[in-house]
Every structure is written in C-alpha cells, then in structure tokens.
Design a protein around this motif. Structure first.
Motif, PDB file in Angstrom:
ATOM      1  N   LYS A   1       2.902   3.014  -7.287  1.00 25.79           N
ATOM      2  CA  LYS A   1       3.712   3.988  -6.621  1.00 25.79           C
ATOM      3  C   LYS A   1       3.421   4.422  -5.366  1.00 25.79           C
ATOM      4  O   LYS A   1       4.302   4.210  -4.725  1.00 25.79           O
ATOM      5  N   SER A   2       1.797   4.080  -5.143  1.00 33.11           N
ATOM      6  CA  SER A   2       1.203   4.468  -2.942  1.00 33.11           C
ATOM      7  C   SER A   2       1.704   2.218  -2.757  1.00 33.11           C
ATOM      8  O   SER A   2       1.729   2.976  -1.533  1.00 33.11           O
TER       9      SER A   2
ATOM     10  N   LYS B   1       5.403   3.657  -1.854  1.00 32.31           N
ATOM     11  CA  LYS B   1       5.482   4.196  -0.433  1.00 32.31           C
ATOM     12  C   LYS B   1       5.016   3.102   0.217  1.00 32.31           C
ATOM     13  O   LYS B   1       6.053   4.146   1.614  1.00 32.31           O
ATOM     14  N   ASP B   2       4.413   2.521   0.729  1.00 30.49           N
ATOM     15  CA  ASP B   2       3.997   1.663   1.558  1.00 30.49           C
ATOM     16  C   ASP B   2       4.950   0.846   2.021  1.00 30.49           C
ATOM     17  O   ASP B   2       5.306   0.823   3.285  1.00 30.49           O
TER      18      ASP B   2
END
Length: 290
Positions: A243-244, A247-248
């Motif tokens: 997820k991270s 998102k980046d």
C-alpha cells in the motif's frame, strides 16, 4: 448529425431537441448492443455527460433544465460503479507498470476482482433502468421550450459556465484538495461540451480551444482517478508495504499531472466571461458570412 448547433438547424430550440434525441438514441443503441460491456458503458456515460453539458448551456432559458439534469445525474451515477471499477483497475495497471511482477500482480488482484464483480451483475440490474431514462428523455425533449432564441438563448449559460470554471481554477490553486480539483474538472468539462456545441461558429478558431479544454479535462480526470484510487487502496486487502509503495507512486504521478494542469488551465481560462461571450457572439453573428 453532429453534437453541435449547426446552420442547418431551424433554431437553437430545435437544435437542442435534435441533439438530445440523437444522443439518447445512441445510448439506447449501446444498451441493446452485444459484446464487451466496458466500452458500451463508457459510451453511455459519455452520452449522459454530453446531455448534461447541453442542459447547462440551456439552463438559464429552459425551465425544465434543472429537473432534466437531476434525472440524468442519477442515471449516470447508476452506471458509475461499472465504469469506476474499470478505471481503478486501469489506474493500478498504469502506476504499477515499472515494479516487479510479483508485487504488481499482488497489487492488481483486488482491483481485478472488483471489476469482474461489477461486470457480472451489470446488465440485469443497471441497464434496463438506464434505457427507461433515455426513452423518457426522447419523449420529453420534444416539449422543450426556450424563453429566448438565437445568441440570446446561448450567452447566459455559456457565461455562467465560463465564470464557474474560472472560480474553480482559483479555488484549486489556493487549495488543491481532491474536492476542489474534482469541481474544477467538472466545470472544465462543462465548458468543453459547450464549446463543441458551438464549434460551427468558426471551426478553425474553435478547434484549438476545444482541444485545449479536452486536454485539460483529461489531465484533471487522471488526477481525480488517482484520488479515488488512493481511497480504494486504503480499503484494499493488501500488505501495508505494498500500500505504501502504491501511494508513493500515486503521489509522484499526481505531481506530474498538476505540473501540466495548472499552466494549461491558466492559459485556457484567461479572460473574463464577458470577453469570451462578446467574441463568440460576434462569430455567431458572422457564422454564415462568406
């Protein structure tokens, strides 16, 4: 005939009725066609937007415009789950194109599942009510009556939409929140549809303007897709590290798109509503000149 008010139309009123009838008929063709559902839903939603752009142009002089717009808004929202699932899958595919295949497949899995789920239930639940709306619109549009004619019927709606787009640009520059950017996109799209309707007043001059509005609307559409993608990402069954990473990637893409959108928007929307309508009004008056 085209999505435009042409010299062949007897009046602005008859042109609006014709365009509404033709667009609704096209949507019905898509409902009743066979084959892949996704492109058909895309065409149906485009038709709804074109009809709403038409109604916003006529709203100051067409008493039923707000009520008709509300009916179309609800019809478009009924299809939004189908289209949104496909768009979010496409957004995920685009963002993940450069990451290793194992992580990419893991990221795409929940978005593929959502798109497949919506497609499976679409025709039975959503398409017949949409067809009813289009059938009814064709009948009602024959009774549309404008309070004015000629350029006097077109200028108020065009001016209101242009002014709204300029206000939305200013709001987005002050605070580029997803809500502000979505509002700006909607107002730019409204103007794009209205410019297309008026293209025959001087095609050689209108075409570059229409293209610029289209380009800006498409960029802002991608920005909106990223905002929705981030929301869906929060609810997706994915590992936190994935997820991270996603998102980046979305944040970087958002910055790239905004670097294109803001300069284009400032150029396109330069000048107040009076300047635009005075210029286009003159072209309307001279549209049949040799």
């Amino acid at each position: 005939m085209p999505y435009a008010i042409t010299p062949e139309d007897e009046s602005v009123e008859s042109a609006l009725r014709r365009i509404a009838r033709e667009e609704a008929a096209h949507a019905l063709e898509m409902v009743r066609a066979t084959g892949d559902l996704a492109p058909r839903v895309h065409e149906m939603r485009k038709t709804v937007k074109k009809l709403r752009g038409l109604l916003r142009l006529a709203r100051p002089v067409l008493a039923v415009a707000s009520a008709e717009n509300a009916v179309l808004r609800d019809a478009g929202q009924g299809l939004s789950g189908l289209r949104d699932a496909a768009v979010q899958l496409a957004t995920a595919e685009s963002l993940s194109a450069t990451i290793p295949s194992d992580r990419r497949e893991a990221l795409l899995a929940p978005f593929r599942a959502a798109a497949a789920h919506h497609d499976a239930r679409a025709e039975a639940e959503l398409l017949p009510p949409f067809a009813d709306v289009m059938d009814s619109l064709i009948l009602r549009s024959e009774g549309w009556r404008l309070r004015r004619e000629g350029w006097d019927a077109l200028e108020p709606g065009l001016k209101a939409t242009w002014a709204a787009a300029r206000r939305a640009l200013k709001a987005a520059r002050r605070e580029p929140s997803p809500e502000a950017l979505h509002e700006w996109r909607k107002r730019v799209k409204d103007h794009w549809y209205q410019a297309r309707l008026l293209r025959p007043i001087w095609p050689a001059m209108m075409d570059p303007h229409i293209k610029a509005a289209d380009d800006l609307g498409e960029v802002l559409g991608l920005v909106n897709d990223l905002a929705v993608f981030r929301d869906r990402l929060d609810a997706a069954d994915l590992a936190p590290v994935l997820k991270s990473e996603a998102k980046d990637l979305a944040t970087l893409r958002h910055a790239e798109l905004m670097a294109r959108a803001l300069p284009l928007g400032r150029r396109l929307l330069a000048g107040d509503a009076r300047a635009l309508t005075d210029r286009w009004g003159t072209w309307w008056t001279l549209r049949d000149a040799a």
